[in-house]
Design an enzyme around this catalytic site. Structure first.
Site, PDB file in Angstrom:
ATOM      1  N   ASP A 106       0.856  -1.186   0.000  1.00  0.00           N
ATOM      2  CA  ASP A 106       0.000   0.000   0.000  1.00  0.00           C
ATOM      3  C   ASP A 106       0.895   1.240   0.000  1.00  0.00           C
ATOM      4  O   ASP A 106       1.364   1.676  -1.040  1.00  0.00           O
ATOM      5  CB  ASP A 106      -0.934  -0.080   1.209  1.00  0.00           C
ATOM      6  CG  ASP A 106      -1.942   1.069   1.273  1.00  0.00           C
ATOM      7  OD1 ASP A 106      -2.051   1.814   0.299  1.00  0.00           O
ATOM      8  OD2 ASP A 106      -2.605   1.216   2.311  1.00  0.00           O
ATOM      9  N   PHE A 155     -10.148  -0.566   0.267  1.00  0.00           N
ATOM     10  CA  PHE A 155      -9.761  -1.473   1.339  1.00  0.00           C
ATOM     11  C   PHE A 155     -10.299  -2.865   1.033  1.00  0.00           C
ATOM     12  O   PHE A 155     -11.499  -3.050   0.843  1.00  0.00           O
ATOM     13  CB  PHE A 155     -10.268  -0.986   2.696  1.00  0.00           C
ATOM     14  CG  PHE A 155      -9.553  -1.669   3.827  1.00  0.00           C
ATOM     15  CD1 PHE A 155      -8.295  -1.245   4.234  1.00  0.00           C
ATOM     16  CD2 PHE A 155     -10.121  -2.777   4.442  1.00  0.00           C
ATOM     17  CE1 PHE A 155      -7.614  -1.900   5.243  1.00  0.00           C
ATOM     18  CE2 PHE A 155      -9.439  -3.440   5.464  1.00  0.00           C
ATOM     19  CZ  PHE A 155      -8.184  -2.998   5.864  1.00  0.00           C
ATOM     20  N   ASP A 162      -7.202  -8.899   6.428  1.00  0.00           N
ATOM     21  CA  ASP A 162      -8.224  -8.718   7.463  1.00  0.00           C
ATOM     22  C   ASP A 162      -8.695  -7.282   7.586  1.00  0.00           C
ATOM     23  O   ASP A 162      -8.043  -6.340   7.130  1.00  0.00           O
ATOM     24  CB  ASP A 162      -7.652  -9.138   8.817  1.00  0.00           C
ATOM     25  CG  ASP A 162      -6.665  -8.099   9.366  1.00  0.00           C
ATOM     26  OD1 ASP A 162      -5.728  -7.728   8.628  1.00  0.00           O
ATOM     27  OD2 ASP A 162      -6.835  -7.632  10.503  1.00  0.00           O
TER      28      ASP A 162
HETATM   29  P1  IMP Z   1       1.909  -0.405   3.771  1.00  0.00           P
HETATM   30  O1  IMP Z   1       2.932  -0.409   4.862  1.00  0.00           O
HETATM   31  O2  IMP Z   1       1.077   0.843   3.782  1.00  0.00           O
HETATM   32  O3  IMP Z   1       2.446  -0.745   2.410  1.00  0.00           O
HETATM   33  O4  IMP Z   1       0.831  -1.474   4.141  1.00  0.00           O
HETATM   34  C1  IMP Z   1       1.081  -2.789   4.160  1.00  0.00           C
HETATM   35  C2  IMP Z   1       0.203  -3.471   5.180  1.00  0.00           C
HETATM   36  O5  IMP Z   1      -0.999  -2.742   5.436  1.00  0.00           O
HETATM   37  C3  IMP Z   1      -0.234  -4.806   4.653  1.00  0.00           C
HETATM   38  O6  IMP Z   1       0.649  -5.809   5.036  1.00  0.00           O
HETATM   39  C4  IMP Z   1      -1.606  -4.973   5.274  1.00  0.00           C
HETATM   40  O7  IMP Z   1      -1.472  -5.596   6.529  1.00  0.00           O
HETATM   41  C5  IMP Z   1      -2.111  -3.591   5.484  1.00  0.00           C
HETATM   42  N1  IMP Z   1      -3.059  -3.181   4.428  1.00  0.00           N
HETATM   43  C6  IMP Z   1      -2.891  -2.213   3.509  1.00  0.00           C
HETATM   44  N2  IMP Z   1      -3.952  -2.104   2.703  1.00  0.00           N
HETATM   45  C7  IMP Z   1      -4.821  -3.039   3.129  1.00  0.00           C
HETATM   46  C8  IMP Z   1      -6.139  -3.449   2.677  1.00  0.00           C
HETATM   47  O8  IMP Z   1      -6.719  -2.944   1.698  1.00  0.00           O
HETATM   48  N3  IMP Z   1      -6.705  -4.464   3.375  1.00  0.00           N
HETATM   49  C9  IMP Z   1      -6.111  -5.069   4.428  1.00  0.00           C
HETATM   50  N4  IMP Z   1      -4.898  -4.727   4.891  1.00  0.00           N
HETATM   51  C10 IMP Z   1      -4.263  -3.718   4.235  1.00  0.00           C
END
Ligand code: IMP
Ligand code: MG
Length: 182
Positions: A106, A155, A162
């Site tokens: 993300d 999301f 989850d």
């Molecule tokens: P980042 O650090 O923002 O890249 O996010 C990574 C983590 O955020 C992932 O491993 C997920 O646990 C969580 N995450 C990000 N987007 C989503 C989503 O749409 N659904 C569920 N978990 C998410």
């Protein structure tokens, strides 16, 4: 009287068959890329556990696995911007060809943090495989080597992902529409 919980709506984004097909392709690609080599997979708990367990069975190589866990999101659907290690690897990765396996990329904060931590341990190589990638929301430049699906900035839950620990058991990946204000 307690107010009734407002419904959370699920809309299917990726069906189980499409996920299965794509995971098989990724497994073939990884097998070809590491032909003749030993490979070590590192799954990011808990979200990547389902993806990893399917992916590893599509890899026709000598392969080992380990898990690492980080905390970033808490009980909310938005990133806190903070990442910290909550469970370290069991084994050394020095000299190994490694692939970090994530459920979703993300903002990139989680993977950028883990790459930094893992590279300090001198693996022979470190690649990144993520089942899903939300291209629109990146704040850290992370270039994954293997991506299952590019998805819109919504999301999603299911297939390991989850919302407040729920929905990990769905076979399809669905967009979760939360009631306003959450
Ligand atoms: P980042 O650090 O923002 O890249 O996010 C990574 C983590 O955020 C992932 O491993 C997920 O646990 C969580 N995450 C990000 N987007 C989503 C989503 O749409 N659904 C569920 N978990 C998410
Ligand atoms: Mg995760």
């Amino acid at each position: 009287m307690k107010p009734a919980r407002e419904p959370e709506h699920l809309r299917t984004l990726l069906r189980r068959n499409a996920i299965e097909r794509r995971v098989r392709q990724l497994g073939r690609q990884i097998t070809a890329d590491f032909r003749g080599q030993r490979l070590h997979l590192i799954g990011v708990l808990k979200g990547a556990s389902i993806f990893l367990s399917d992916l590893i069975r599509e890899i026709r190589l000598e392969v080992s696995l380990d898990f690492i866990a980080v905390a970033s999101y808490g009980q909310s659907s938005r990133s806190s911007g903070q990442v910290r290690l909550t469970k370290d690897l069991d084994n050394s990765i020095e000299g190994l060809h490694t692939i970090l396996v994530e459920d979703i990329l993300d903002t990139g904060l989680t993977i950028a943090y883990l790459q930094r931590v893992l590279l300090q341990r001198k693996p022979r190589s470190l690649r990144v495989a993520t089942l899903l990638s939300k291209a629109a929301t990146r704040v850290k430049q992370v270039r994954p080597d293997y991506v299952g699906f590019e998805i819109p900035n919504e999301f999603v839950v299911g297939y390991g992902l989850d919302y407040a620990e729920r929905y990990r058991n769905l076979r399809d990946i669905c967009v979760l529409q939360l009631p306003a204000g959450r």
